[in-house]
Design an enzyme around this catalytic site. Structure first.
Site, PDB file in Angstrom:
ATOM      1  CG  ASP A 297      -2.200   0.849   0.869  1.00  0.00           C
ATOM      2  OD1 ASP A 297      -2.147   1.672  -0.071  1.00  0.00           O
ATOM      3  OD2 ASP A 297      -3.220   0.709   1.561  1.00  0.00           O
TER       4      ASP A 297
HETATM    5  C1  NOJ Z   1      -3.970   4.009   0.042  1.00  0.00           C
HETATM    6  C2  NOJ Z   1      -5.164   3.095   0.151  1.00  0.00           C
HETATM    7  O1  NOJ Z   1      -5.112   2.376   1.365  1.00  0.00           O
HETATM    8  C3  NOJ Z   1      -5.277   2.131  -0.990  1.00  0.00           C
HETATM    9  O2  NOJ Z   1      -6.464   1.417  -0.865  1.00  0.00           O
HETATM   10  C4  NOJ Z   1      -5.205   2.861  -2.298  1.00  0.00           C
HETATM   11  O3  NOJ Z   1      -5.374   1.971  -3.361  1.00  0.00           O
HETATM   12  C5  NOJ Z   1      -3.870   3.574  -2.375  1.00  0.00           C
HETATM   13  N1  NOJ Z   1      -3.783   4.537  -1.293  1.00  0.00           N
HETATM   14  C6  NOJ Z   1      -3.664   4.277  -3.708  1.00  0.00           C
HETATM   15  O4  NOJ Z   1      -4.501   5.356  -3.828  1.00  0.00           O
END
Ligand code: NOJ
Length: 751
Positions: A291
């Site tokens: 993430d």
């Molecule tokens: C953080 C989020 O937790 C995740 O779900 C998302 O896909 C990413 N940012 C990218 O935006």
């Protein structure tokens, strides 16, 4: 099915066929292509594939500390960028892809990832709302539309579906998932993967999906986003993992790990999850992406000493691609050179990433998703509006309808509409709509216009005090009640009052946890003030999570949960209010009575002291009931469904057939979701008091009956022990079949 909708479906099928490419390659052909390419790559180029960089404009996480634009361009030229996120539009994507393909030594195309959570430009309801439809075909279709629009705009990879199970409405991200139940969540996960990826990943209108967040993220302590998760392995195997497993079985091409620590180990650095379970037991052959910044965050967790150490831990644990930590690009080469990361770890990650690129058809044509004519035609396509409208209608849940206040009778009642959310084009779009255009939803007031009713509108009170954005907390109006007077005046001279209350679209979502689950700001006061002068209130709840509304549940005769319904929100709600569509949604999450009950779910374990006593020594609260306000699976219709004749028959070894008769005893046609719950009464690992193990959604004409049939096999009868072994144990099982998790006919059998 309406003619309009049939035509729409035919349209979608034509679009799917038009997007089809030639026969996909065999696994061996693909492997040899991947291996040939890998053999030509330097170590730096291999590590390069393991980096996911944010684009240059939007951010969806903390502003990165490194990664200046100039560096990113340089890295693209060097072949050090495997994928980019938050770049969209064919022109933008083409520009970046040209650098990767034309300037880098091997010309390996880049993946373009984006959060297509509930649509690209045309927005369907938030995922939690869609889950309330229990309509897997519609949910698949909705993901399909997101894929069609996003792929037309250059995107080939979505960071969806989010399949995190959660029983904690404080957690803002419940809006993004399928609710509290692992069985429903697993079925929805598979449907969404099918929708995004279609039959052929290399078609121009399909995109790679990403099941996230692996794993446990929805069990964040106290519902605070990114917080620690400490759960036992029985919960992990039986509740957290099933939707991920369903996504993998459906062929999902990528998984995203999660920000949280799970039982002491940050998920990004967890080899047990990523190597042993996912890539080992489940034989997943796609890749895992971290993430945003989660590799680097292992330092803050107290798990990695520094970024170099974090890179080593994450890579060795099977996290194949680093999103925005710049850990791999900076440190992995050193780690390989010094023997702390084996070359085979890098090779394995790179093969996985390259395989997905081959499957997407990017090596045949890196600009496959960059056709501006298709972009113009498909983005905001008229047919998509019809489809998201249909999805929106299916997503609403009628929580209460005393005295049949709904449906409204067209043109024969004086209707007051009260609440800032009734006149809001923005909130219905929900939180995750970075790609779409703000304020493009149909508001409820606009949706009601065609019904010719005598409508007077009064805002009553603002919900927010400053315009809200995706990146900041919303500022809620806690004081200004100057509009109450007008609202009371309008309510007084109306036959019926439609009050639209709830949460702003940016009050749920990532980083938006709440400690209170009541109506924000002055809305509760407004509701009570209006109730003083007119009790015929239809409360339309617009929110991104279950709310605790005990006063409303007791006093307000009719409550319709509409969530954040996307682009066509107002039309969909109006159709339900005026009876043009009979609501059929069922709650995918329990609604608590108060925040103190949370986390709350229907599939709980019994305590040793479950039976009420006339003293205090049983498992209860001294100040609150223990059951939810509105239970999982609950949802009413404008018609009535009667259940009778439950039968259970043995059909084979460890196989049963459960039948029930359902009759529409009301005056109009309607759709029902019949739910089957099981309890394994005594097992070597205690089982919950009830677990959903089947459901069917169907339509019945007035007076029509249907025999609903469920097959129970070992899959439904079994469970996982704490070591991840799947067991089916002999003994007594209780069965309940009905209209919600608390209402139905019961039977039992002995296995
Ligand atoms: C953080 C989020 O937790 C995740 O779900 C998302 O896909 C990413 N940012 C990218 O935006």
């Amino acid at each position: 099915m309406t003619l309009r909708f049939t035509n729409y479906l035919i349209g979608i099928i034509i679009l799917i066929i038009a997007g089809c490419s030639q026969q996909p390659e065999t696994v061996d052909e693909l492997d040899s292509k991947v291996n040939d390419l890998l053999a030509q790559m330097t170590l730096e180029e291999k590590i390069g594939q393991m980096n996911l960089y944010n684009g240059f404009w939007d951010i969806t996480g903390p502003a990165p500390q490194s990664g200046a634009a100039a560096d990113k361009y340089q890295h693209l030229e060097n072949g050090w960028v495997g994928a980019m996120l938050n770049i969209h539009g064919t022109e933008n994507v083409r520009k970046i892809q040209e650098i990767a393909v034309n300037e880098s030594r091997l010309g390996i195309p880049v993946l373009f990832g984006y959060d297509i959570i509930h649509g690209y430009k045309t927005l369907s309801p938030i995922p939690l709302a869609e889950a309330a439809s229990w309509d897997l075909e519609a949910i698949e279709q909705s993901a399909r539309i997101g894929a069609i629009e996003a792929s037309a705009a250059g995107i080939n990879w979505t960071f969806a579906p989010m399949v995190d199970i959660s029983r904690d409405a404080r957690w803002g991200r419940v809006m993004e998932g399928g609710g509290e139940d692992p069985y429903l969540g697993a079925r929805i996960a598979a449907a969404r993967v099918r929708g995004f990826q279609g039959e052929d990943l290399s078609a121009t209108n399909t995109i790679a999906a990403c099941a996230k967040h692996f794993a446990g993220y929805g069990f964040a302590e106290a519902g605070r986003d990114y917080n620690t998760v400490d759960i036992g392995t029985v919960t992990l195997y039986n509740e957290v993992l099933p939707p991920f497993k369903a996504a993998v079985d459906q062929g999902v091409r990528t998984l995203m790990n999660s920000f949280n620590i799970l039982n002491g180990i940050p998920a990004t650095g967890d080899a047990f999850l990523q190597k042993e379970i996912l890539k080992g037991k489940w034989a997943f052959n796609g890749f895992v992406v971290s993430d945003w910044g989660s590799t680097g965050e292992m330092i803050s967790h107290g798990y990695a000493e520094n970024l170099a150490h974090a890179a080593q831990l994450a890579a060795n644990a099977g996290s194949d691609m680093d999103m925005e930590s710049y850990a791999y690009v900076k440190h992995l080469k050193n780690k390989v050179d010094s023997g702390l990361v084996d070359l085979s770890v890098i090779d394995d990650a790179v093969k996985r990433i390259l395989r997905v690129k081959f499957e997407l058809g990017l090596f045949d044509d890196p600009f496959l998703y960059c056709d501006p004519d298709r972009e113009k035609e498909m983005v905001y396509h008229q047919q998509h509006q019809q489809a998201v409208l249909d999805m929106a209608r299916k997503s609403m849940v009628l929580l209460k309808n005393e005295n049949h206040l709904l449906p409204l009778s067209r043109g024969r009642q004086r209707v007051a509409v009260i609440g800032a959310l009734a006149d809001d084009n923005n909130s219905p779009l929900g939180s995750w709509r970075i790609s779409s255009d703000d304020s493009t939803a149909v508001s409820l007031l606009e949706g009601m216009e065609p019904y010719g009713a005598e409508i007077s509108y009064a805002k009553g009170a603002d919900l927010i005090t400053e315009s809200a954005t995706f990146l900041q907390n919303v500022q809620i109006n806690e004081t200004d009640k100057s509009g109450f007077r007008e609202a009371i005046r309008v309510a007084r001279r109306s036959d019926i009052v439609v009050m639209v209350l709830g949460e702003h679209g940016f009050q749920s979502g990532e980083g938006r946890s709440r400690t209170q689950l009541d109506l924000p700001g002055v809305q509760q006061e407004l509701l009570e003030a209006v109730y003083e002068v007119n009790k015929n209130i239809v409360l339309v709840l617009m929110n991104g999570r279950p709310l605790a509304i005990p006063w409303a549940a007791e006093h307000i005769p009719t409550i319709l949960e509409v969530w954040h319904l996307g682009s066509q929100s107002g039309h969909a709600i109006a159709q339900v209010l005026f009876g043009e569509y009979n609501p059929s949604g069922k709650l995918p999450m329990s609604f608590p009575r108060s925040v103190g009950q949370v986390p709350i779910g229907y599939n709980k374990y019994n305590t040793g002291r479950a039976i009420p006593q006339d003293n205090v020594f049983w498992s209860t609260y001294t100040d609150q009931l223990i059951d939810p306000l509105f239970p999982f699976g609950h949802g009413l219709s404008y018609t009535q469904f009667d259940y009778s004749d439950l039968s259970i028959e043995v059909t084979g070894s460890n196989q049963y057939e459960v039948k029930v008769s359902v009759t529409n005893s009301g005056q109009i046609a309607g759709e029902e979701v019949t739910q089957l719950y099981l309890r394994d009464v005594a097992a070597s690992v205690a089982r919950p008091v009830k677990e959903l193990k089947g459901f069917q959604k169907y339509s019945l004409a007035p007076g029509e009956s249907k025999t609903v049939v469920f097959q129970l096999t070992e899959k439904e009868l079994g469970f996982y022990d704490g070591q991840g072994n799947f067991m089916v144990e002999p003994g007594k099982f209780q069965v309940m079949v009905g209209t919600s998790s608390v209402e139905g006919l019961s039977g039992e059998f002995t296995l």
